[in-house]
Design an enzyme around this catalytic site. Structure first.
Site, mmCIF file in Angstrom:
data_model
loop_
_atom_site.group_PDB
_atom_site.id
_atom_site.type_symbol
_atom_site.label_atom_id
_atom_site.label_comp_id
_atom_site.label_asym_id
_atom_site.label_seq_id
_atom_site.Cartn_x
_atom_site.Cartn_y
_atom_site.Cartn_z
ATOM 1 N N LEU A 164 -1.238 5.332 9.506
ATOM 2 C CA LEU A 164 -2.054 4.450 10.788
ATOM 3 C C LEU A 164 -3.084 4.414 10.941
ATOM 4 O O LEU A 164 -4.087 3.817 11.506
ATOM 5 C CB LEU A 164 -1.407 5.358 11.941
ATOM 6 C CG LEU A 164 -1.173 4.959 13.619
ATOM 7 C CD1 LEU A 164 -0.869 3.882 14.162
ATOM 8 C CD2 LEU A 164 -0.724 6.283 14.225
ATOM 9 N N CYS A 193 -6.348 9.865 -2.264
ATOM 10 C CA CYS A 193 -6.225 9.370 -1.212
ATOM 11 C C CYS A 193 -7.258 8.262 -1.042
ATOM 12 O O CYS A 193 -7.925 9.281 -0.457
ATOM 13 C CB CYS A 193 -6.170 10.106 -0.074
ATOM 14 S SG CYS A 193 -5.410 8.882 0.905
ATOM 15 N N CYS A 209 -5.816 -5.248 -3.397
ATOM 16 C CA CYS A 209 -5.186 -4.985 -2.345
ATOM 17 C C CYS A 209 -6.185 -6.107 -1.312
ATOM 18 O O CYS A 209 -7.328 -6.607 -1.797
ATOM 19 C CB CYS A 209 -5.356 -3.587 -1.415
ATOM 20 S SG CYS A 209 -4.803 -3.125 -0.249
ATOM 21 N N GLU A 217 -0.439 -3.246 -1.262
ATOM 22 C CA GLU A 217 0.549 -2.596 -0.178
ATOM 23 C C GLU A 217 1.703 -3.655 -0.534
ATOM 24 O O GLU A 217 2.115 -4.505 -1.038
ATOM 25 C CB GLU A 217 0.332 -4.014 0.732
ATOM 26 C CG GLU A 217 1.278 -4.119 2.383
ATOM 27 C CD GLU A 217 1.596 -3.192 2.991
ATOM 28 O OE1 GLU A 217 2.894 -2.492 2.569
ATOM 29 O OE2 GLU A 217 0.451 -2.825 3.049
#
Length: 421
Positions: free
Chosen positions: A262, A381, A151, A208
């Protein structure tokens, strides 16, 4: 606690055997792992769209209907060998086998959590690996799919972010993750929506997705095709850390559900937690959410918010979050921080998480607290990171297209911002 961790020898289907024994036995008897691209000059048909498949058939001197037959066998029936295609002439099957494969990546590790979550480490033809996770839930389940090896984003609370970006996955490699999961769960042919062990796809694995949008979009169109895997766009959620320029295109071209990582409500804190915020700050991100084409009251944008003790979990943060969400059809997923080796953050207390969720709910925003799944196998996660890359780290890595790194001065500034917060 029970953890099943094992290499997967030829013909083994450990995960499937725990769920659908009869189907798993059939798969084990009739198929063996096949590298997605075998390295002998043949190419994979997996990942080609319908037009490309028709073009390949035309190059072989075949009629367009052959492409339709192949599509059915690959994506509806899950064939992994051309000889499985019983209504296709034998001579044509032999011709196909000379030029193409329809195999899968190698499964190097198959792990099963005590809560039923399954994680597969998949190795592609160049030796690179990614992780794919299946999270079951009362006869259905979500498949967490990766879009990149490594990533670029270096989010500070995310294990995957500590792995150097290596490359984007191809449409074939993204699509193949769905096919592998269906193999392991014995879910061929394509079931009805009412009876699916993989009822949803979440593009929340390694990478992403919006930094690899073309390949992701192509793979999802294959998955959404009604004559194959046939998963509705309403069953697909793409998660982004905030690649603002690509969000509009995603909504217009794919129309899938959107999730936004977020994790903070002020730019100083989000700059530290999610470094892409320095390029696309919160105000720009929230405006892109307000104009996301696929958002509506029936299809709300999900805002993912990892709960970090003393960092982003105060009631003042909750009040600011409500202000930011004004005018956006939204819900909030509160994610208890999932620890990983070397992480410096702590999970917020359950009292603090409950208070945060209660405030958001009282303001009219659905705010479920995500139940941690697969923690014991690092499948929860923020925990995904392939074993090979943990060992190899940055060796042979290609520089990422959008580096998001901090120098010493930036680290000091962020530490000061957190202290003020």
């Amino acid at each position: 606690m029970t953890i099943v961790v094992q290499p997967v020898p030829e013909g083994t289907t450990a995960t499937a055997a725990l769920r659908r024994p009869a189907a798993a036995e059939k798969i084990a008897q009739t198929t063996a792992p096949v590298t997605l691209v075998p390295g002998d000059g043949r190419r994979t048909l997996i990942g080609l769209d319908r037009q490309e498949l028709e073009a390949e058939m035309a190059a072989l001197g075949e009629k367009p209907f052959r492409a339709k037959q192949l599509w059915h066998w690959m994506y509806f029936r899950g064939a992994r060998d051309f000889d499985d295609m019983t209504n296709v002439p034998k001579a044509f099957r032999a011709k196909l086998a000379e030029h193409f494969v329809i195999g899968r990546p190698e499964i190097t590790t198959d792990q099963l959590s005590s809560d039923g979550t399954a994680k597969w480490l998949l190795r592609f033809a160049d030796g690179r690996e990614v992780e794919t996770v299946h999270i079951p839930d009362d006869g259905r389940g979500a498949l967490c799919v990766s879009s990149q090896v490594g990533c670029t984003l270096t989010c500070k609370f995310c294990h995957t972010g500590t792995q150097t970006w290596v490359r984007n996955l191809s449409a074939a490699e993204i699509t193949a993750q769905m096919l592998v999961a269906r193999d392991r769960l014995g879910e061929w042919p394509t079931p009805t929506d009412a009876n699916r062990l993989i009822s949803n796809i979440v593009l929340m694995g390694m990478g992403e997705p919006l930094y690899n949008f073309d390949a992701v979009a192509k793979a999802m169109r294959i998955v959404m095709d009604g004559e194959g895997v046939a998963l509705s766009r309403r069953r697909i959620t793409l998660s982004t850390s905030g690649v603002v320029p690509m969000m509009q295109r995603c909504g217009e071209e794919l129309g899938v559900n959107l999730a936004v990582s977020l994790h903070a409500v002020t730019d100083d804190v989000r700059d530290m937690l999610v470094p892409i915020n320095r390029k696309y700050p919160i105000a720009e991100l929230m405006e892109a959410c307000r104009t996301y084409p696929a958002a509506s009251n029936a299809r709300r944008i999900t805002f993912e918010y990892v709960m970090l003790k003393g960092v982003n979990d105060s009631l003042a943060d909750a009040r600011e979050l409500v202000r930011l969400l004004d005018g956006i059809p939204a819900k909030v997923n509160l994610i208890p921080f999932n620890p990983w080796p070397g992480s410096t953050f702590e999970c917020s207390s359950w009292t603090q998480i409950r208070n945060f969720a209660t405030y958001l709910n009282d303001q009219g925003y659905s705010s479920p607290v995500r139940t941690p799944r697969g923690r014991d196998i690092l499948a929860a996660c923020g925990q995904l990171k392939s074993a090979s890359e943990r060992a190899r780290k940055s060796r042979e890595a290609v520089p990422p297209p959008e580096p998001e790194v901090m120098d010493a001065a930036e680290r000091e500034a962020m530490a000061a911002a957190l202290a003020l917060h």
